[in-house]
Design a protein around this motif. Sequence first.
Motif, PDB file in Angstrom:
ATOM      1  N   UNK A 285       0.881  -1.171   0.000  1.00  0.00           N
ATOM      2  CA  UNK A 285       0.000   0.000   0.000  1.00  0.00           C
ATOM      3  C   UNK A 285       0.917   1.219   0.000  1.00  0.00           C
ATOM      4  N   UNK A 286       0.405   2.375  -0.282  1.00  0.00           N
ATOM      5  CA  UNK A 286       1.252   3.563  -0.280  1.00  0.00           C
ATOM      6  C   UNK A 286       1.726   3.854   1.142  1.00  0.00           C
ATOM      7  N   UNK A 287       3.049   3.943   1.285  1.00  0.00           N
ATOM      8  CA  UNK A 287       3.653   4.271   2.572  1.00  0.00           C
ATOM      9  C   UNK A 287       4.002   5.755   2.568  1.00  0.00           C
ATOM     10  N   UNK A 288       3.743   6.436   3.669  1.00  0.00           N
ATOM     11  CA  UNK A 288       3.896   7.890   3.740  1.00  0.00           C
ATOM     12  C   UNK A 288       5.203   8.286   4.423  1.00  0.00           C
ATOM     13  N   UNK A 289       5.740   9.419   4.000  1.00  0.00           N
ATOM     14  CA  UNK A 289       6.900   9.988   4.675  1.00  0.00           C
ATOM     15  C   UNK A 289       6.586  10.141   6.154  1.00  0.00           C
ATOM     16  N   UNK A 290       7.519   9.721   6.992  1.00  0.00           N
ATOM     17  CA  UNK A 290       7.313   9.749   8.434  1.00  0.00           C
ATOM     18  C   UNK A 290       6.853   8.414   8.998  1.00  0.00           C
ATOM     19  N   UNK A 291       6.306   7.526   8.146  1.00  0.00           N
ATOM     20  CA  UNK A 291       5.923   6.193   8.614  1.00  0.00           C
ATOM     21  C   UNK A 291       7.167   5.423   9.039  1.00  0.00           C
ATOM     22  N   UNK A 292       7.063   4.704  10.119  1.00  0.00           N
ATOM     23  CA  UNK A 292       8.184   3.873  10.573  1.00  0.00           C
ATOM     24  C   UNK A 292       8.103   2.495   9.933  1.00  0.00           C
ATOM     25  N   UNK A 293       9.210   2.021   9.421  1.00  0.00           N
ATOM     26  CA  UNK A 293       9.261   0.683   8.839  1.00  0.00           C
ATOM     27  C   UNK A 293       9.209  -0.337   9.970  1.00  0.00           C
ATOM     28  N   UNK A 294       8.327  -1.309   9.851  1.00  0.00           N
ATOM     29  CA  UNK A 294       8.133  -2.288  10.911  1.00  0.00           C
ATOM     30  C   UNK A 294       9.144  -3.419  10.853  1.00  0.00           C
ATOM     31  N   UNK A 295       8.771  -4.546  11.447  1.00  0.00           N
ATOM     32  CA  UNK A 295       9.650  -5.724  11.444  1.00  0.00           C
ATOM     33  C   UNK A 295       9.163  -6.718  10.407  1.00  0.00           C
ATOM     34  N   UNK A 296       9.733  -7.923  10.427  1.00  0.00           N
ATOM     35  CA  UNK A 296       9.381  -8.861   9.361  1.00  0.00           C
ATOM     36  C   UNK A 296       8.068  -9.600   9.594  1.00  0.00           C
TER      37      UNK A 296
END
Length: 364
Positions: A285-296
Amino acid sequence: LDVIVESTGGPAAGAKHALEAIKHGKHVAMVSKETDIIVGPILKYKADQAGLVYTAVDGDQHGLLMSLVQWARSLGLEVLSGGKSLEFDHVYDPDTNAIAWSKGNIQIPNEHRDIFNPKKPENASEYVSARREVLGELGAIAGYDITEMAIAANATGLQPDVDTLHYPVVSIPEIPQVLAPKEDGGILSKRGVIDCVSCLRRPYEAGMGGGVFIVVSCENDYSRYILTSKGLIPNKKETTALIYRPYHLCGVETPITALVAGLLNMPTGATNYLPSYDVVARAKETLKAGDEIGNDHSKNVEYLMRPASALAPNNPIPFHLASGNALTTDVPEGEIITVSAITAPSDTTLWDLRRKQDAHFLSK
């Protein structure tokens, strides 16, 4: 025994602790797959230079798979494919026409009842695709599964057939038919493939227990006869055979690695460990600036095994290097997260080691 078993604190802590252990003359048994997939090859190189051991551990599936592949090759067998079973079996009950899994169950439409019965036709692709379509996301592969198989690929030279892996839903006897080259009736476009399976079984049957497997072949007819007449499961043509270990005991087996490293100065994992593949992420899905990348375990990205590349702005960033960091720009749906989408920390052991690994292995 002077062996450090590194498993906690995430990839950054794992890299720091492992490097410190090597500097202080200690062997490293690496349990943190997140660290291993990013900088394992350079840590092993540094350990080798110091006359020390850096190794994956027995009990972890990728470590056990490395050993199984090396054993088969030492016997002169060709490893056509190798991998692991996903953690939980799909249990099909023909009486209720339902499949149970650890986190749910699904009722099979009557018109699809036959596709979950044991099969051994010469061409496996049709029923493999049909099963996946019916099951959908039930028991889908996770990021940590692809990570473990990428580590094993870097250690064994096995390659992904597709970057998402096939992870077919198959019974144990179907594995040597399905994860074989197309010329042998399987689904693979090449030989020497790494993949996973979701084990399909009846309620009264034994399963895979998250174990590991290899599908092997050999050059002469008599050797093939021995493989298929002494307990191994063949494909329909009897050109391939399955060798599998239907369990992995995690920390229970790890002391074996510590003993082998500490007493014999030998790894139980890879003897040759190259950064051939990275695990990277594509936005679902579209990820936004400022979103934190999660884990696996994250559901908003798709995990891919791609050829390793250096940390250049437009190159894919290794997923676990991005994990825990915020995006600096939007990432549209369907796009790969790149190095330029993450602000690199100014001074961390993990990023520094990765840059050194890129310079040592990928610039040659």
